[in-house]
Enzyme design. Sequence first.
Site, PDB file in Angstrom:
ATOM      1  N   GLY A   1       0.752  -1.250   0.000  1.00 16.03           N
ATOM      2  CA  GLY A   1       0.000   0.000   0.000  1.00 16.03           C
ATOM      3  C   GLY A   1       0.776   1.289   0.000  1.00 16.03           C
TER       4      GLY A   1
ATOM      5  CD  GLU B   1       0.745  -9.274   1.117  1.00 16.40           C
ATOM      6  OE1 GLU B   1      -0.214  -8.512   0.884  1.00 16.40           O
ATOM      7  OE2 GLU B   1       0.593 -10.434   1.473  1.00 16.40           O
ATOM      8  N   PRO B   2       4.610  -4.900  -0.954  1.00 18.07           N
ATOM      9  CG  PRO B   2       6.808  -4.153  -1.189  1.00 18.07           C
ATOM     10  CD  PRO B   2       5.963  -5.150  -0.451  1.00 18.07           C
ATOM     11  N   GLY B   3       3.530  -3.413  -4.002  1.00 15.12           N
ATOM     12  CA  GLY B   3       3.411  -3.623  -5.445  1.00 15.12           C
ATOM     13  C   GLY B   3       3.767  -2.330  -6.148  1.00 15.12           C
TER      14      GLY B   3
ATOM     15  NE  ARG C   1      -3.717   3.533 -10.693  1.00 17.91           N
ATOM     16  CZ  ARG C   1      -3.606   4.696 -10.115  1.00 17.91           C
ATOM     17  NH1 ARG C   1      -3.103   5.721 -10.774  1.00 17.91           N
ATOM     18  NH2 ARG C   1      -3.980   4.860  -8.868  1.00 17.91           N
TER      19      ARG C   1
ATOM     20  CB  CYS D   1     -15.938   5.623 -28.929  1.00 18.52           C
ATOM     21  SG  CYS D   1     -15.147   5.384 -30.501  1.00 18.52           S
TER      22      CYS D   1
HETATM   23  N1  LLP Z   1      -1.461  -6.967  -0.812  1.00 14.59           N
HETATM   24  C1  LLP Z   1      -2.796  -7.047  -0.976  1.00 14.59           C
HETATM   25  C2  LLP Z   1      -3.548  -8.057  -0.240  1.00 14.59           C
HETATM   26  C3  LLP Z   1      -3.441  -6.179  -1.860  1.00 14.59           C
HETATM   27  O1  LLP Z   1      -4.753  -6.262  -2.008  1.00 14.59           O
HETATM   28  C4  LLP Z   1      -2.678  -5.222  -2.572  1.00 14.59           C
HETATM   29  C5  LLP Z   1      -3.316  -4.317  -3.523  1.00 14.59           C
HETATM   30  C6  LLP Z   1      -1.288  -5.196  -2.379  1.00 14.59           C
HETATM   31  C7  LLP Z   1      -0.723  -6.071  -1.478  1.00 14.59           C
HETATM   32  C8  LLP Z   1      -0.400  -4.246  -3.115  1.00 14.59           C
HETATM   33  O2  LLP Z   1      -0.705  -2.922  -2.861  1.00 14.59           O
HETATM   34  P1  LLP Z   1       0.245  -1.741  -3.425  1.00 14.59           P
HETATM   35  O3  LLP Z   1       1.564  -1.818  -2.680  1.00 14.59           O
HETATM   36  O4  LLP Z   1       0.425  -1.967  -4.882  1.00 14.59           O
HETATM   37  O5  LLP Z   1      -0.510  -0.518  -3.136  1.00 14.59           O
HETATM   38  N2  LLP Z   1      -5.872  -0.806  -9.054  1.00 14.59           N
HETATM   39  C9  LLP Z   1      -5.657   0.113  -7.968  1.00 14.59           C
HETATM   40  C10 LLP Z   1      -4.892  -0.498  -6.828  1.00 14.59           C
HETATM   41  C11 LLP Z   1      -5.549  -1.720  -6.258  1.00 14.59           C
HETATM   42  C12 LLP Z   1      -4.738  -2.359  -5.162  1.00 14.59           C
HETATM   43  C13 LLP Z   1      -5.291  -3.672  -4.796  1.00 14.59           C
HETATM   44  N3  LLP Z   1      -4.548  -4.376  -3.801  1.00 14.59           N
HETATM   45  C14 LLP Z   1      -4.941   1.333  -8.517  1.00 14.59           C
HETATM   46  O6  LLP Z   1      -4.635   1.380  -9.700  1.00 14.59           O
HETATM   47  O7  LLP Z   1      -4.710   2.294  -7.791  1.00 14.59           O
END
Ligand code: LLP
Length: 454
Positions: free
Chosen positions: A249, A291-293, A331, A362
């Site tokens: 997050g 769990e960073p994405g 987004r 469109c």
């Molecule tokens: N762990 C869990 C259980 C999650 O649900 C998520 C994201 C992450 C880790 C990774 O979160 P991050 O570090 O990437 O913030 N599509 C949306 C974001 C949805 C996130 C869903 N879960 C956007 O484009 O902002």
Amino acid sequence: MKLRGAMSIGQQGHLLIGGCDTVELAQQYGTPLYVIDEAALRQKAREYSRAFSHYMPGSEVIYAGKALLTTAICRIIDEEHLSLDVVSGGELYTALAADFPPERIYFHGNNKSSSELSMAVAHGVGRIVVDNSHELELLQEIAAAKGTEVKILMRITPGVEVNTHAYIQTGQFDSKFGFPLNTAETTAAINRAARQMPNIRLVGLHCHIGSQVMDLRSFGIAAEYMVRFLGELRDTLGLELEELDLGGGLGIRYDGEDEPPEPEDYARVISQRVTAACSEIDLPIPKVMVEPGRSIVGEAGVTLYTVGAVKDIPNVRRYAAVDGGMTDNPRVTLYQAVYEACLANKAAEEPRELVTIAGKCCESGDVLIKDILLPPVEPGDILAVFSTGAYNYSMASNYNHLPKPAMITVYRGMSDIIVERETYADLVRLDRIPPRLAGSRRTAAGSVKSAAAR
Ligand code: LLP
């Protein structure tokens, strides 16, 4: 406009990323094009590993693949010794196709199907993060049928509301995810998992409060709630759970004004709160996972587009339309996200004209950037949109039958394709014409051919 990571401006006034001229990349690979700066991605992964091993020895950093997952990305994540979070059979398949070690895979999701769970158990994924009681029962059955034991974490919604877009808040009680913190039903489910399921081994808890979170205090509060809950489970059920996964997050810079915390600050806050909360209740410090994405891949990505139509509505607005849009970056329409960009072929020129960047779908809402200052825009210019590494390709669609863009990595002056551009043929690859429509061949497929021949 602030350039990101390893970006610079070359002698010809072009934007350079990872030592590559983006205007040449656009010529070579076509546009729209997702460009991933591999050094920037690796650097973030290392910053995370370094920070967490420093502040929380024994902790684990798990990359959340939903942000961006391709087989090459899995390889990079593996090389950087991060673990991997997947949320579907498809993501799991991608990881396995890249030979990602299954024992370092965490399987999430709020509605995993029986076949997805079977696949995960059959491949021996490291942990399954169980979201609800239905899944718990299903998993016990599947593991029993396979005669194996499965290690699980249980997902808890800690009741922490964070300051981010409502669609990406996940930690509040009213959520489709997880077991609510500290209810009788949740405690009963935990007890059942720990004591009454012979093929399940409950090793810890998980939570995730939301995404694009800039305020570290929210993570600290969630960590503290979770530690206290571990303490209650010890006191009421006599359970000693060793693992605490605090989710992802951490926010990134979209707007030049954004000042996201560094992984180092994040690790320090989590470590302080977990350590303090544990010592208050005399609980051994659990193994912590994060769990960073987005914060690993987000700023490493740039999307290149070619400008087509430029039109002025006198006294109203100037539009420049690009060859992609909400299909490759949904987004903006979904979350009102704000992006920054530059003209890659005029990167050294003064931005002095206000334009709105429209996509080619469109839909009036298909606008990528409203009112951005750029050098005078002309058809043929290359627009580079920043911070598109996360949740762009992974959320892309084929709306209006636009083929999905290609993706490349740039690294030390070299570029490599990691996802091929979709073709028109790909768009109809899975289509089938039932035999009863075969008679209309001459007016359908036949006319495509004859029109092409003319
Ligand atoms: N762990 C869990 C259980 C999650 O649900 C998520 C994201 C992450 C880790 C990774 O979160 P991050 O570090 O990437 O913030 N599509 C949306 C974001 C949805 C996130 C869903 N879960 C956007 O484009 O902002």
